[in-house]
Design a protein around this motif. Structure first.
Motif, PDB file in Angstrom:
ATOM      1  N   HIS A   1       0.874  -1.195   0.000  1.00 31.23           N
ATOM      2  CA  HIS A   1       0.000   0.000   0.000  1.00 31.23           C
ATOM      3  C   HIS A   1       0.898   1.228   0.000  1.00 31.23           C
ATOM      4  O   HIS A   1       1.502   1.547   1.017  1.00 31.23           O
ATOM      5  CB  HIS A   1      -0.879  -0.054   1.261  1.00 31.23           C
ATOM      6  CG  HIS A   1      -1.904   1.036   1.372  1.00 31.23           C
ATOM      7  ND1 HIS A   1      -2.963   0.965   2.247  1.00 31.23           N
ATOM      8  CD2 HIS A   1      -2.029   2.234   0.749  1.00 31.23           C
ATOM      9  CE1 HIS A   1      -3.707   2.048   2.149  1.00 31.23           C
ATOM     10  NE2 HIS A   1      -3.151   2.850   1.253  1.00 31.23           N
TER      11      HIS A   1
ATOM     12  N   HIS B   1       1.660   5.340  -2.042  1.00 29.19           N
ATOM     13  CA  HIS B   1       1.169   6.410  -2.918  1.00 29.19           C
ATOM     14  C   HIS B   1       2.321   7.119  -3.626  1.00 29.19           C
ATOM     15  O   HIS B   1       3.428   7.190  -3.108  1.00 29.19           O
ATOM     16  CB  HIS B   1       0.383   7.437  -2.090  1.00 29.19           C
ATOM     17  CG  HIS B   1      -0.854   6.863  -1.491  1.00 29.19           C
ATOM     18  ND1 HIS B   1      -2.089   6.964  -2.079  1.00 29.19           N
ATOM     19  CD2 HIS B   1      -1.033   6.136  -0.351  1.00 29.19           C
ATOM     20  CE1 HIS B   1      -2.984   6.333  -1.328  1.00 29.19           C
ATOM     21  NE2 HIS B   1      -2.371   5.820  -0.270  1.00 29.19           N
TER      22      HIS B   1
ATOM     23  N   HIS C   1      -4.787   7.193  -4.827  1.00 31.21           N
ATOM     24  CA  HIS C   1      -6.210   7.465  -4.639  1.00 31.21           C
ATOM     25  C   HIS C   1      -6.880   7.670  -6.003  1.00 31.21           C
ATOM     26  O   HIS C   1      -6.575   8.641  -6.710  1.00 31.21           O
ATOM     27  CB  HIS C   1      -6.413   8.746  -3.818  1.00 31.21           C
ATOM     28  CG  HIS C   1      -5.911   8.654  -2.413  1.00 31.21           C
ATOM     29  ND1 HIS C   1      -6.510   7.853  -1.469  1.00 31.21           N
ATOM     30  CD2 HIS C   1      -4.878   9.254  -1.785  1.00 31.21           C
ATOM     31  CE1 HIS C   1      -5.862   7.988  -0.318  1.00 31.21           C
ATOM     32  NE2 HIS C   1      -4.861   8.818  -0.485  1.00 31.21           N
TER      33      HIS C   1
ATOM     34  N   GLU D   1      -6.379   2.773  -4.656  1.00 35.14           N
ATOM     35  CA  GLU D   1      -7.193   2.922  -3.448  1.00 35.14           C
ATOM     36  C   GLU D   1      -8.447   3.684  -3.876  1.00 35.14           C
ATOM     37  O   GLU D   1      -8.377   4.854  -4.248  1.00 35.14           O
ATOM     38  CB  GLU D   1      -6.415   3.683  -2.361  1.00 35.14           C
ATOM     39  CG  GLU D   1      -7.133   3.701  -1.023  1.00 35.14           C
ATOM     40  CD  GLU D   1      -6.223   4.105   0.141  1.00 35.14           C
ATOM     41  OE1 GLU D   1      -5.216   4.813  -0.076  1.00 35.14           O
ATOM     42  OE2 GLU D   1      -6.531   3.720   1.283  1.00 35.14           O
TER      43      GLU D   1
ATOM     44  N   ASP E   1       1.388   2.515   3.526  1.00 37.70           N
ATOM     45  CA  ASP E   1       0.523   3.634   3.139  1.00 37.70           C
ATOM     46  C   ASP E   1       1.365   4.901   2.978  1.00 37.70           C
ATOM     47  O   ASP E   1       0.899   6.011   3.258  1.00 37.70           O
ATOM     48  CB  ASP E   1      -0.587   3.838   4.183  1.00 37.70           C
ATOM     49  CG  ASP E   1      -1.838   4.495   3.625  1.00 37.70           C
ATOM     50  OD1 ASP E   1      -1.804   4.938   2.455  1.00 37.70           O
ATOM     51  OD2 ASP E   1      -2.832   4.574   4.359  1.00 37.70           O
TER      52      ASP E   1
ATOM     53  N   HIS F   1       3.104   8.144   2.023  1.00 40.01           N
ATOM     54  CA  HIS F   1       2.847   9.320   1.191  1.00 40.01           C
ATOM     55  C   HIS F   1       4.130  10.126   1.014  1.00 40.01           C
ATOM     56  O   HIS F   1       4.205  11.017   0.192  1.00 40.01           O
ATOM     57  CB  HIS F   1       1.771  10.203   1.820  1.00 40.01           C
ATOM     58  CG  HIS F   1       0.374   9.649   1.720  1.00 40.01           C
ATOM     59  ND1 HIS F   1      -0.008   8.445   2.267  1.00 40.01           N
ATOM     60  CD2 HIS F   1      -0.738  10.141   1.122  1.00 40.01           C
ATOM     61  CE1 HIS F   1      -1.294   8.242   2.016  1.00 40.01           C
ATOM     62  NE2 HIS F   1      -1.761   9.249   1.332  1.00 40.01           N
TER      63      HIS F   1
HETATM   64 ZN   LIG Z   1      -3.536   4.908   1.228  1.00 40.65          ZN
END
Ligand SMILES: [Zn+2]
Length: 222
Positions: free
Chosen positions: A6, A8, A38, A63, A162, A164
């Motif tokens: 996961h 980005h 996203h 996502e 996750d 970023h």
């Molecule tokens: Zn995410």
């Protein structure tokens, strides 16, 4: 194979990760990566070709924001995808992912401070995996509840940073000991053969995200 399942890129409005940076970090930290922006698949191609050159495997993911008849019903993560799925009713999103034989994952399912999927308890039979560790959860209890739910219902697990921002990459991952290819990884994760581990990121990452959304940071390569 270790997969950060996961993360980005700058194609998500709230991330500054450039594709080159993601691959650089992944190689350094010896993980393969899933790109899960996203509601966007715009980083897939570039990451895939950079990954190929560097020997880092790249899983195509997204996502996806879902809704019910009235309101937002949270995010669903698709992995091993081959086509874009647009945000929509959660049942339609699940169907579209199933049609392309993607792995359907519920990310950060008990993190009520974020966009968690609100129909998990009713619909868990429709998904393949639960993300039982997400490094951006505000509290350890959100991850431990996710793991307990997965175990109680025999649902396979994944884990991801996750990320970023670059320093978050590989903070969490799922290890798939017998996987040598993405096809293997897909099959084995679906069978529950993934072993999840990770660390939580500092809560400061959410402050950074807030400012990134407002355009305060520039993405940079290294
Ligand atoms: Zn995410």
């Amino acid at each position: 194979m270790k997969l950060d399942s996961h993360l980005h890129s700058f194609r998500s409005r709230d991330s500054t990760n450039m594709p080159k940076t993601i691959i650089h970090q992944a190689k350094k930290l010896e993980v393969d990566v899933a790109i899960t922006d996203h509601n966007s698949i715009r980083a897939w191609k570039e990451l895939s070709s950079l990954g190929q050159k560097a020997g880092v495997k790249v899983v195509f993911g997204e996502e996806i924001l879902t809704f019910d008849e009235e309101k937002v019903s949270g995010d669903i993560l698709g992995l091993f995808m081959n086509d874009f799925v647009k945000p929509g009713h959660y049942l339609e999103v699940i169907d579209s992912l199933r049609e392309q034989d993607a792995l359907i994952v519920v990310p950060h399912p008990f993190d009520f401070l974020r966009n968690n999927f609100s129909y998990l308890k009713q619909e868990f039979k429709k998904v393949d995996c639960i993300e039982s560790f997400n490094s951006r959860c505000y509290a350890d209890s959100f991850n431990s509840k996710a793991k307990a739910f997965a175990l109680a219902h025999s649902i396979p697990q994944t884990g991801g940073s996750d990320a970023h921002f670059p320093d978050e990459i590989a903070k969490a991952f799922v290890e798939i000991p017998k996987a040598n290819s993405l096809e293997d990884a897909h099959k084995l994760l679906k069978k529950g053969k993934g072993i999840v581990s990770g660390k939580r990121s500092s809560v400061m990452v959410h402050v950074k995200t807030f400012f990134a959304k407002k355009g305060f940071f520039k993405a940079k390569n290294f």
